[in-house]
Design an enzyme around this catalytic site. Structure first.
Site, short mmCIF file in Angstrom:
data_model
loop_
_atom_site.label_atom_id
_atom_site.label_comp_id
_atom_site.label_asym_id
_atom_site.label_seq_id
_atom_site.Cartn_x
_atom_site.Cartn_y
_atom_site.Cartn_z
CE LYS A 10 -3.99 -2.21 2.24
NZ LYS A 10 -5.01 -2.11 3.32
CE1 TYR A 50 -9.43 -2.88 0.32
CE2 TYR A 50 -8.50 -1.01 -0.85
CZ TYR A 50 -8.35 -2.11 -0.03
OH TYR A 50 -7.10 -2.47 0.45
CG ASN A 113 -3.76 -2.10 6.90
OD1 ASN A 113 -3.64 -1.85 5.71
ND2 ASN A 113 -4.81 -2.75 7.39
CG HIS A 116 -5.45 -6.32 -0.35
ND1 HIS A 116 -6.69 -6.26 0.23
CD2 HIS A 116 -5.51 -7.29 -1.30
CE1 HIS A 116 -7.48 -7.16 -0.37
NE2 HIS A 116 -6.79 -7.79 -1.29
CD GLU A 127 -8.97 -9.39 -3.59
OE1 GLU A 127 -9.85 -9.11 -2.76
OE2 GLU A 127 -7.80 -9.72 -3.25
P1 IDP Z 1 -8.02 -6.63 5.72
O1 IDP Z 1 -7.20 -5.71 4.84
O2 IDP Z 1 -7.23 -7.08 6.92
O3 IDP Z 1 -8.64 -7.78 4.97
P2 IDP Z 1 -10.66 -5.37 5.74
O4 IDP Z 1 -11.64 -5.46 6.87
O5 IDP Z 1 -10.94 -6.15 4.51
O6 IDP Z 1 -9.21 -5.73 6.33
O7 IDP Z 1 -10.53 -3.83 5.39
C1 IDP Z 1 -9.91 -3.43 4.18
C2 IDP Z 1 -8.99 -2.26 4.49
O8 IDP Z 1 -9.78 -1.15 4.93
C3 IDP Z 1 -8.00 -2.47 5.64
O9 IDP Z 1 -6.83 -3.18 5.26
C4 IDP Z 1 -7.69 -1.05 6.05
O10 IDP Z 1 -6.78 -0.43 5.13
C5 IDP Z 1 -9.05 -0.41 5.91
N1 IDP Z 1 -9.82 -0.45 7.17
C6 IDP Z 1 -10.41 -1.52 7.75
N2 IDP Z 1 -11.03 -1.20 8.90
C7 IDP Z 1 -10.82 0.14 9.04
C8 IDP Z 1 -11.22 1.09 10.05
O11 IDP Z 1 -11.90 0.76 11.03
N3 IDP Z 1 -10.81 2.39 9.87
C9 IDP Z 1 -10.07 2.77 8.77
N4 IDP Z 1 -9.69 1.92 7.81
C10 IDP Z 1 -10.05 0.62 7.94
MG MG Z 2 -10.07 -7.72 3.46
#
Ligand code: IDP
Ligand code: MG
Length: 139
Positions: A10, A50, A113, A116, A127
Site C-alpha cells: 500500500k 474495495y 496498514n 492487502h 482480485e
Molecule cells: P483486511 O485488509 O485485513 O482484509 P478489511 O476489513 O478487509 O481488512 O478492510 C480493508 C482495508 O480497509 C483495511 O486493510 C484497512 O486499510 C481499511 N480499514 C479496515 N477497517 C478500518 C477502520 O476501522 N478504519 C479505517 N480503515 C479501515
Molecule cells: Mg479484506
C-alpha cells in the site's frame, strides 16, 4: 495445495521505501512472487476493488488513501498461499498484530496498514484477474 493469492503493497509502505522489506517477509514465509507491477490506482479502480466496503464509514478515506501514491500489486504463489499470506500480514489493526508480522513491523494505522491480502481463494481469483492477464503471471 499450491494456490495463488493477490497482494498489494500500500501507499504508506511504498512512500517509506519498504517494498523490498515487505517482500523479504513474504518470500521468507515461503511465498513466491509470480507477477508484480507498480501502479498508481485511479479513484474508479480503488472504489471498484474495495466495493464490498462501500457502506462502511471508512470507505471514502480508504479510497483516498489507496490513491494517495503508488502501490505494488502482485500475485503470490505457494502452499496454502491465501492463509499463509494472511498470517504473515498480521491483523488489520496493527495494535492487534502479532510479533513477526508485516503489519506489526511496518503499519502506521488501521487504515495505513502497509499490505492487502485476499481473504479467500475465490476472492483471490477475482482480485488477480482485476489487475493481471494470464500472460503476466509467470510461475
Ligand atoms: P483486511 O485488509 O485485513 O482484509 P478489511 O476489513 O478487509 O481488512 O478492510 C480493508 C482495508 O480497509 C483495511 O486493510 C484497512 O486499510 C481499511 N480499514 C479496515 N477497517 C478500518 C477502520 O476501522 N478504519 C479505517 N480503515 C479501515
Ligand atoms: Mg479484506
Amino acid at each position: 495445495m499450491t494456490e495463488q493469492t493477490f497482494s498489494i503493497i500500500k501507499p504508506d509502505a511504498t512512500r517509506r521505501n519498504l517494498t523490498g522489506s515487505v517482500n523479504a517477509m513474504l518470500e521468507g514465509a515461503g511465498l513466491r512472487i509470480v507477477a508484480q507491477k507498480r501502479i498508481h490506482m485511479s479513484q474508479a479502480q480503488a472504489e471498484s476493488f474495495y466495493g464490498v466496503h462501500k457502506e462502511r464509514p471508512f470507505f471514502g478515506s480508504l479510497v483516498a488513501f489507496m490513491t494517495s501514491g503508488p502501490v505494488v500489486v502482485q500475485v503470490l504463489e505457494g502452499e496454502n498461499a491465501v492463509l499463509k499470506n494472511r498470517e504473515v500480514m498480521g491483523a488489520t489493526n496493527p495494535e492487534q498484530a502479532d510479533e513477526g508480522t508485516i503489519r506489526k513491523a511496518f503499519a502506521e494505522s488501521i487504515e495505513a496498514n502497509s499490505v492487502h491480502g485476499s481473504d479467500s481463494p475465490e476472492n483471490a481469483a477475482i482480485e488477480i484477474a482485476y489487475f493481471f492477464s494470464g500472460t503476466e503471471i509467470v510461475g
